[in-house]
Write a protein that holds these residues in place. Structure first.
Motif, PDB file in Angstrom:
ATOM      1  N   ARG A  57       3.221   2.093   0.938  1.00 45.70           N
ATOM      2  CA  ARG A  57       2.241   3.106   1.349  1.00 45.70           C
ATOM      3  C   ARG A  57       0.980   3.009   0.484  1.00 45.70           C
ATOM      4  O   ARG A  57      -0.140   3.243   0.969  1.00 45.70           O
ATOM      5  CB  ARG A  57       2.865   4.491   1.236  1.00 45.70           C
ATOM      6  CG  ARG A  57       3.958   4.758   2.267  1.00 45.70           C
ATOM      7  CD  ARG A  57       4.560   6.133   2.111  1.00 45.70           C
ATOM      8  NE  ARG A  57       3.614   7.182   2.453  1.00 45.70           N
ATOM      9  CZ  ARG A  57       3.394   7.617   3.689  1.00 45.70           C
ATOM     10  NH1 ARG A  57       4.055   7.079   4.715  1.00 45.70           N
ATOM     11  NH2 ARG A  57       2.530   8.572   3.922  1.00 45.70           N
ATOM     12  N   PHE A  58       1.141   2.648  -0.796  1.00 45.43           N
ATOM     13  CA  PHE A  58      -0.007   2.495  -1.686  1.00 45.43           C
ATOM     14  C   PHE A  58      -0.943   1.395  -1.170  1.00 45.43           C
ATOM     15  O   PHE A  58      -2.173   1.585  -1.098  1.00 45.43           O
ATOM     16  CB  PHE A  58       0.501   2.165  -3.093  1.00 45.43           C
ATOM     17  CG  PHE A  58      -0.580   1.821  -4.073  1.00 45.43           C
ATOM     18  CD1 PHE A  58      -1.446   2.791  -4.557  1.00 45.43           C
ATOM     19  CD2 PHE A  58      -0.733   0.512  -4.519  1.00 45.43           C
ATOM     20  CE1 PHE A  58      -2.436   2.468  -5.465  1.00 45.43           C
ATOM     21  CE2 PHE A  58      -1.720   0.182  -5.432  1.00 45.43           C
ATOM     22  CZ  PHE A  58      -2.576   1.161  -5.903  1.00 45.43           C
ATOM     23  N   TYR A  59      -0.363   0.262  -0.779  1.00 41.67           N
ATOM     24  CA  TYR A  59      -1.201  -0.846  -0.297  1.00 41.67           C
ATOM     25  C   TYR A  59      -1.675  -0.636   1.135  1.00 41.67           C
ATOM     26  O   TYR A  59      -2.718  -1.175   1.536  1.00 41.67           O
ATOM     27  CB  TYR A  59      -0.456  -2.173  -0.430  1.00 41.67           C
ATOM     28  CG  TYR A  59      -0.548  -2.719  -1.835  1.00 41.67           C
ATOM     29  CD1 TYR A  59      -1.697  -3.385  -2.263  1.00 41.67           C
ATOM     30  CD2 TYR A  59       0.498  -2.554  -2.740  1.00 41.67           C
ATOM     31  CE1 TYR A  59      -1.791  -3.872  -3.560  1.00 41.67           C
ATOM     32  CE2 TYR A  59       0.410  -3.049  -4.038  1.00 41.67           C
ATOM     33  CZ  TYR A  59      -0.741  -3.697  -4.441  1.00 41.67           C
ATOM     34  OH  TYR A  59      -0.847  -4.169  -5.723  1.00 41.67           O
ATOM     35  N   GLN A  60      -0.982   0.131   1.920  1.00 40.23           N
ATOM     36  CA  GLN A  60      -1.465   0.458   3.265  1.00 40.23           C
ATOM     37  C   GLN A  60      -2.778   1.236   3.186  1.00 40.23           C
ATOM     38  O   GLN A  60      -3.706   1.000   3.967  1.00 40.23           O
ATOM     39  CB  GLN A  60      -0.411   1.283   4.005  1.00 40.23           C
ATOM     40  CG  GLN A  60       0.748   0.461   4.539  1.00 40.23           C
ATOM     41  CD  GLN A  60       1.838   1.336   5.126  1.00 40.23           C
ATOM     42  OE1 GLN A  60       1.886   2.534   4.873  1.00 40.23           O
ATOM     43  NE2 GLN A  60       2.722   0.729   5.902  1.00 40.23           N
ATOM     44  N   LYS A  61      -2.841   2.149   2.252  1.00 42.12           N
ATOM     45  CA  LYS A  61      -4.062   2.959   2.107  1.00 42.12           C
ATOM     46  C   LYS A  61      -5.217   2.115   1.557  1.00 42.12           C
ATOM     47  O   LYS A  61      -6.362   2.259   1.993  1.00 42.12           O
ATOM     48  CB  LYS A  61      -3.774   4.143   1.192  1.00 42.12           C
ATOM     49  CG  LYS A  61      -2.838   5.180   1.813  1.00 42.12           C
ATOM     50  CD  LYS A  61      -2.571   6.345   0.857  1.00 42.12           C
ATOM     51  CE  LYS A  61      -1.642   7.359   1.499  1.00 42.12           C
ATOM     52  NZ  LYS A  61      -1.357   8.508   0.591  1.00 42.12           N
TER      53      LYS A  61
END
Length: 429
Positions: free
Chosen positions: A74-78
């Motif tokens: 989720r960190f890299y998706q954002k």
């Protein structure tokens, strides 16, 4: 790094459980570890305790993947929305994580059209499973007469209620799967119906003055418990008229003998080196005898003279229903107690560790046959066991009284090293 974090979670949770259990034993060194394992295993022993810790480790490991992987994904998706994928890939290559996780993160940043990976479907499935299990266990308890495992499931009404409330709140918040909202509501209602009546106010006894009540102290001291002075100190602090004990080993019998300074009358039963029962009384004990309601775990009987009346007292400790033979034996003992109680003409008190809760069909048959009622009525369910696992607390220690006896108060005492909390009750005849 993710590998290390997963291992910390996997090992940390069962280690924390073991440390808490070690502290609860009051011991040090290797003896504390073995005692802690026995505590975690409860009535099933040390090996089961070890198995519980291993199982908790597997569960912790399983969830650690969701926690670590999902947070990074989720960190890299954002960041993918604002930064170039090539830069993120280069950054991911330098991270001190496993290759499997690097591949997962690279796939996340390189596929712009991929759906956002969310924990919601996973969590939703787990809550659906929890709702199903909670409903199933809430129902199987009513079939306890047919099977040991069914009867075992009857004891955890409070836990089923709390689980049902948690599941209901979850499905109410996500506003999905209304059928599961109904299932969780069913769990709440069916378990509330078994718990709430214990809190209905009991009849008041007017005109009772100090000195007219009979205080009785009960404790399953636990044969492996070595905190003798704490038990004796609690008895002295509570100042009961009668103190009764079960699971009294030969060592415990010697330690409790000091109570003779306060209680001039006593009756003891030592069935083996590890198991026995004892009654200590400030009031005269008459007709002291041993009652055998089955082939195992005999009970102590005595008549007590109180304010010109004779009160019959039975101290019981039925067999632990671990396997089918002991399950059958305990049920015979409960039935025998009920049948004998129905024949007693005096006001009657039956006290002890019954190894069953008020929700067991065998308990219900016993109190119905013996015309007995639980002193808990109006005071709540008052769980007493197991002290080493508060989330699993259930009420298996009881004071049962005949209709001639009123209950002014009943409460649990502080933890004195046993896996059971003491029970103290004030009665009026």
């Amino acid at each position: 790094m993710d590998y290390i974090i997963r291992n910390i979670i996997t090992i940390g949770l069962p280690t924390l459980m073991l440390l808490i259990a070690r502290v609860a034993t009051g011991k040090t060194g290797d003896a504390a570890t073995w005692s802690a394992l026995r505590k975690v295993g409860g009535s099933f022993g040390m090996l089961i305790g070890l198995g519980v810790l291993v199982f908790v480790g597997f569960v912790a490991n399983y969830f650690s993947y969701f926690v670590v992987d999902s947070l990074l994904v989720r960190f890299y998706q954002k960041r993918r929305v604002l930064e170039q994928p090539e830069q993120l890939v280069t950054e991911i290559d330098k991270l001190p994580i496993t290759n499997d996780l690097k591949i997962k993160l690279k796939w996340t940043v390189l596929h712009s059209n991929n759906q956002i990976i969310s924990l919601k479907p996973v969590i939703l499935k787990w809550f659906m499973l929890a709702a199903s299990v909670d409903a199933l266990l809430s129902i199987t308890g009513y079939l306890g007469e047919f099977n040991l495992l069914f009867e075992l499931s009857s004891h955890f009404k409070l836990q089923y209620l709390l689980a049902g409330l948690s599941i209901f709140i979850f499905f109410a918040l996500v506003r999905l799967k209304k059928i599961w909202l109904l299932v969780s509501a069913f769990c709440i209602i069916i378990n509330l119906a078994e718990i709430v009546p214990w809190y209905f106010p009991a009849p008041a006894f007017a005109g009772v003055t100090p000195g007219q009540n009979l205080r009785i102290f009960h404790s399953n001291v636990l044969t492996s418990n070595r905190r003798y002075s704490e038990v004796i100190s609690l008895v002295k602090a509570e100042q009961p008229d009668i103190a009764v004990f079960v699971e009294v080993s030969t060592v415990w019998a010697k330690e409790l003998a000091v109570l003779s300074e306060i209680f001039p009358y006593s009756s003891n039963l030592q069935e083996s080196e590890r198991f026995g029962s004892a009654i200590y009384s400030k009031l005269p004990l008459e007709n002291a005898s041993i009652k055998a309601f089955s082939k195992r775990r005999k009970s102590l009987f005595a008549d007590v003279r109180f304010q010109g009346k004779i009160i019959s007292l039975i101290l019981v400790h039925p067999t632990v229903p671990i396997k089918q033979p002991s399950f059958i034996e305990r049920n015979r003992q409960l039935a025998g107690i009920g049948e004998y109680a129905a024949q007693v003409k005096n006001p009657l008190i039956v006290v002890g560790d019954f190894n069953t809760t008020m929700w067991s069909p065998f308990y219900k048959n016993m109190v119905k046959t013996g015309n007995l009622r639980n002193a808990r009525s109006g005071f709540g369910i008052l769980p007493t066991w197991p002290t080493f696992m508060p989330l699993a607390y259930i009420p298996i220690d009881h004071f049962l009284v005949s209709k001639e006896i009123g209950v002014l108060k009943i409460r649990t005492g502080r933890n004195v090293g046993s896996d059971h909390l003491p029970l103290i009750t004030d009665l009026v005849i």
